[in-house]
Write a protein that holds these residues in place. Structure first.
Motif: not given
Length: 111
Positions: A39-47
């Motif tokens: 989830p953190a990696s996905t959030a980083l990608f979206v940001l």
């Protein structure tokens, strides 16, 4: 105008440095098998993608984009690689809690 260019360069440099730190931490978390890594990696990608698109598409008061097109596209260029990495991360059937343990290799016992 020089102060606006300097401010923009500093801002882009800080964003780039934060991105490097964040992705390094995400890489460590995935390799360490942390449950929050996906989830953190996905959030980083979206940001990161959102930041790149903002740089590419935001217009200034003259009606043109604030960044030169080449610089705007350079900010978006890493996004396809990030999308591939996130896709592979979520498609990997291996449970992150078992990271580093190969359950398919039989253990050797002494004869």
């Amino acid at each position: 105008m020089d102060s606006a260019v300097s401010t923009c360069l500093v801002l882009l440099s800080v964003i780039g440095a934060l991105g490097i730190l964040a992705w390094s931490a995400a890489t460590w978390a995935v390799r360490a098998g942390r449950r929050w890594a996906r989830p953190a990696s996905t959030a980083l990608f979206v940001l990161g993608t959102g930041t790149g698109l903002i740089g590419l598409l935001t217009k200034d008061t003259s009606g043109t984009t604030g960044l030169p097109p080449g610089l705007g596209w350079a900010g978006v260029a890493p996004c396809p690689a990030g999308a591939l990495a996130i896709t592979l991360l979520w498609r990997n059937p291996r449970d992150l809690t078992d990271a580093g343990h190969d359950h398919h290799t039989p253990e050797r016992t002494a004869p």
